[in-house]
Design a protein around this motif. Sequence first.
Motif, PDB file in Angstrom:
ATOM      1  N   GLU A 147       0.859  -1.183  -0.054  1.00 16.12           N
ATOM      2  CA  GLU A 147       0.066   0.027   0.067  1.00 16.12           C
ATOM      3  C   GLU A 147       0.852   1.155  -0.041  1.00 16.12           C
ATOM      4  OE1 GLU A 147      -3.599   2.156   2.262  1.00 16.12           O
ATOM      5  OE2 GLU A 147      -2.742   0.587   3.238  1.00 16.12           O
ATOM      6  N   HIS A 148       1.959   1.252   0.711  1.00 15.21           N
ATOM      7  CA  HIS A 148       2.757   2.380   0.593  1.00 15.21           C
ATOM      8  C   HIS A 148       3.629   2.622  -0.734  1.00 15.21           C
ATOM      9  CE1 HIS A 148       6.751   4.520   1.263  1.00 15.21           C
ATOM     10  NE2 HIS A 148       6.063   5.129   2.252  1.00 15.21           N
ATOM     11  N   ASP A 149       3.783   1.309  -1.371  1.00 15.10           N
ATOM     12  CA  ASP A 149       4.790   1.674  -2.667  1.00 15.10           C
ATOM     13  C   ASP A 149       3.934   1.836  -3.912  1.00 15.10           C
ATOM     14  OD1 ASP A 149       6.754   1.446  -0.789  1.00 15.10           O
ATOM     15  OD2 ASP A 149       7.490  -0.449  -1.962  1.00 15.10           O
ATOM     16  N   ILE A 150       2.721   1.245  -3.744  1.00 13.00           N
ATOM     17  CA  ILE A 150       1.724   1.411  -5.133  1.00 13.00           C
ATOM     18  C   ILE A 150       0.690   2.719  -4.813  1.00 13.00           C
ATOM     19  CG2 ILE A 150       0.007   0.350  -6.247  1.00 13.00           C
ATOM     20  CD1 ILE A 150       1.183  -2.225  -5.752  1.00 13.00           C
ATOM     21  N   LEU A 151       0.742   3.419  -5.731  1.00 15.43           N
ATOM     22  CA  LEU A 151       0.209   4.895  -5.634  1.00 15.43           C
ATOM     23  C   LEU A 151      -1.402   4.572  -5.754  1.00 15.43           C
ATOM     24  CD1 LEU A 151       2.961   7.142  -6.950  1.00 15.43           C
ATOM     25  CD2 LEU A 151       3.029   6.417  -4.705  1.00 15.43           C
ATOM     26  N   PHE A 152      -1.778   3.886  -6.602  1.00 17.86           N
ATOM     27  CA  PHE A 152      -3.092   4.075  -6.878  1.00 17.86           C
ATOM     28  C   PHE A 152      -4.051   2.872  -6.052  1.00 17.86           C
ATOM     29  CE2 PHE A 152      -1.947   5.572 -10.947  1.00 17.86           C
ATOM     30  CZ  PHE A 152      -2.744   6.274 -11.244  1.00 17.86           C
ATOM     31  N   LYS A 292      -8.889   7.246   4.588  1.00 15.74           N
ATOM     32  CA  LYS A 292      -8.008   8.462   4.800  1.00 15.74           C
ATOM     33  C   LYS A 292      -6.836   8.231   4.114  1.00 15.74           C
ATOM     34  CE  LYS A 292      -9.833   9.106   9.856  1.00 15.74           C
ATOM     35  NZ  LYS A 292      -9.471   9.162  11.210  1.00 15.74           N
ATOM     36  N   PRO A 293      -6.575   9.202   3.034  1.00 15.26           N
ATOM     37  CA  PRO A 293      -5.412   9.197   2.445  1.00 15.26           C
ATOM     38  C   PRO A 293      -4.236   8.978   2.704  1.00 15.26           C
ATOM     39  CG  PRO A 293      -6.666  11.127   1.795  1.00 15.26           C
ATOM     40  CD  PRO A 293      -7.617  10.231   3.150  1.00 15.26           C
ATOM     41  N   LEU A 294      -3.287   8.353   2.041  1.00 12.79           N
ATOM     42  CA  LEU A 294      -2.048   8.403   2.502  1.00 12.79           C
ATOM     43  C   LEU A 294      -1.405   9.726   1.564  1.00 12.79           C
ATOM     44  CD1 LEU A 294      -0.645   4.737   2.101  1.00 12.79           C
ATOM     45  CD2 LEU A 294      -1.554   5.819   4.197  1.00 12.79           C
ATOM     46  N   PRO A 295      -0.260  10.250   2.021  1.00 13.40           N
ATOM     47  CA  PRO A 295       0.003  11.448   1.513  1.00 13.40           C
ATOM     48  C   PRO A 295       0.311  11.352  -0.033  1.00 13.40           C
ATOM     49  CG  PRO A 295       1.354  10.889   3.541  1.00 13.40           C
ATOM     50  CD  PRO A 295       0.446   9.646   3.081  1.00 13.40           C
ATOM     51  N   PRO A 296       0.154  12.432  -0.782  1.00 12.08           N
ATOM     52  CA  PRO A 296       0.594  12.501  -2.051  1.00 12.08           C
ATOM     53  C   PRO A 296       2.044  12.174  -2.250  1.00 12.08           C
ATOM     54  CG  PRO A 296      -0.565  14.579  -1.198  1.00 12.08           C
ATOM     55  CD  PRO A 296      -0.226  13.818  -0.237  1.00 12.08           C
ATOM     56  N   PRO A 297       2.259  11.512  -3.531  1.00 12.45           N
ATOM     57  CA  PRO A 297       1.241  11.348  -4.773  1.00 12.45           C
ATOM     58  C   PRO A 297       0.177  10.088  -4.632  1.00 12.45           C
ATOM     59  CG  PRO A 297       3.507  10.354  -5.382  1.00 12.45           C
ATOM     60  CD  PRO A 297       3.491  10.807  -3.648  1.00 12.45           C
ATOM     61  N   HIS A 298      -0.180   9.495  -3.484  1.00  9.86           N
ATOM     62  CA  HIS A 298      -1.083   8.567  -3.718  1.00  9.86           C
ATOM     63  C   HIS A 298      -2.426   8.877  -4.053  1.00  9.86           C
ATOM     64  CE1 HIS A 298       1.655   6.725  -0.732  1.00  9.86           C
ATOM     65  NE2 HIS A 298       1.179   5.648  -1.205  1.00  9.86           N
ATOM     66  N   VAL A 299      -2.982   8.122  -5.018  1.00  7.31           N
ATOM     67  CA  VAL A 299      -4.235   8.567  -5.663  1.00  7.31           C
ATOM     68  C   VAL A 299      -5.409   7.705  -5.274  1.00  7.31           C
ATOM     69  CG1 VAL A 299      -5.175   8.694  -8.105  1.00  7.31           C
ATOM     70  CG2 VAL A 299      -2.847   9.243  -7.521  1.00  7.31           C
ATOM     71  N   TYR A 300      -6.361   8.289  -5.178  1.00 14.00           N
ATOM     72  CA  TYR A 300      -7.718   7.580  -4.851  1.00 14.00           C
ATOM     73  C   TYR A 300      -9.018   7.832  -5.616  1.00 14.00           C
ATOM     74  CZ  TYR A 300      -5.067   6.735  -0.465  1.00 14.00           C
ATOM     75  OH  TYR A 300      -4.162   6.144   0.210  1.00 14.00           O
ATOM     76  N   ASN A 301     -10.206   7.471  -5.431  1.00 14.80           N
ATOM     77  CA  ASN A 301     -11.221   7.542  -6.135  1.00 14.80           C
ATOM     78  C   ASN A 301     -11.141   6.958  -7.528  1.00 14.80           C
ATOM     79  OD1 ASN A 301     -11.958   9.033  -4.039  1.00 14.80           O
ATOM     80  ND2 ASN A 301     -10.636  10.770  -4.854  1.00 14.80           N
TER      81      ASN A 301
END
Length: 522
Positions: A147-152, A292-301
Amino acid sequence: MRSMYRVRIASRRLFGLVVCLSVFTLIVRPDGAKADDQPKLTYQLTYSLETPSLVHVSIRLPQPARGPRPVTLIVPRSVPGNYAQRPYDPFVSNVKAFSESAPHASKNDAVSVERDEYGPRWTFGKGTSPPVAIARIDYDVDVAKMEHDILFSSDTSKIREGYVGLLGYTIFAFIEGRENQPIQLEIQAPANWPVFSTLAPQVPAATTTFSAQAADYYALADSQITLGPKIQIAKRDADTPNFPTLFVSLYAERDSDISIDAALARDALDKVTAYFGSAPFSHYTAVIEYLKPLPPPHVYNFSMEHLESGTFFMDTDYVITAASPAQYKEGNRFNYAHHIAHSWIPKRAYGAGYFPFNWEMTPVIDTIWFNEGFGRYVAIAALADAFPKDEAVKYRAARLDRLRGIVDNAPDFLQRMPLDELSREGSFLYGDDFRVGTNLFSRGSLMAAEMDDAIRAQTSGQKSLRDALRHLVAWAAQNHRAFRTDELPEIFRQATGVDTTSILNSWMQPPRPAATNSSPLH
């Protein structure tokens, strides 16, 4: 078919599944192969609070693998509909294999393991003579690191306090050559933890231990598992006979109301099933996470479709409650409908390159515009059908206008790309450069809309694109293969009597003429 979901209110924007089958009974896969009475592989998944960031997987073979070739374990780097290379092998560790060594058949002995230097492969007992008989393969998956390493968010499993959400293809490897073998899945969770699987959903959820069956590796990999005291589970039966049962697995890191999402998803499932006339599954599950999103550049939605489920991963700003504006609720309903439609298109009716699937390397596909565009148009048409005529016209027009805006406002280089070329680019960049993704689904949807209009006009409203797509799904089930792009108009004509060749050919061309090539030296 990963797609992004945005709702615009002030600063927000909306971008926005023939025979009933089940992956835990007899399944007809997209290529026509059937699960039979052959011995099953057993996948045992264990999650323990003693190693809270890891899940442990053990694969037991019904008979020890013997033969001239060594046994090879493969971890996916590409998954159906993701249109990207997403390696999951970096999160796999402690890979071990065990043999049943004669004369002590009850004793498991470890055998040598060799990791491929470049590929996501582990080979066991290589170079031994006689070949080693492999009885079991074990490995760990570091979900927290994933989850930390994959941004989507739509591409990764997750472990949060009191919750584990697992995408099958992110944690389950397969044994080369045994992809079509039936599978017994056994899950072991911490004491009294609820356990839920989309392979065999149930309410209330089982606790601590659970088992289910999958027809083959594809069915296992395309399923989801949720565990923990913080999961919420709901079931909604259909009012229409033979329509699939809906299950919802929801995890929210903010106050939410599962009944509202369940009602929206139930309505979307009903309307899409009505559009196709029947469903190729007896149950459908919406797996929803409000995170609750991880910090950018993680991408949600972003969301993803699966054989008989959909995964919808939002940040907590998108939680739906009774107080949510109607636009938000409609945004969720459309998102559900769009991904539910993908369980028919392209999961069961698809163009060349989509299936059989290559789990190690992203396939190049010419027809993502069909997968995404026609799938999106189905959601538009299915939801519009429920409105009175005037409202249906307005609803459809508003949706199509948004798509025209995406095409009209695209960068020049995208507008000068033929649709098949854009699709090949989208095979790798669909979500990573969402300009590519939005233009693919927009141009494909607008093609579908023009075909729908032409069929309705030439048949005095007696036929529509719905008849064409129903026939396509039946054609795919009968022929067990992908369609070629040039076959699509004839398949549609067989169902409607209308030739859509000119519409297809027109939309395959770039919106703007290709620029004249000239050498920079002249």
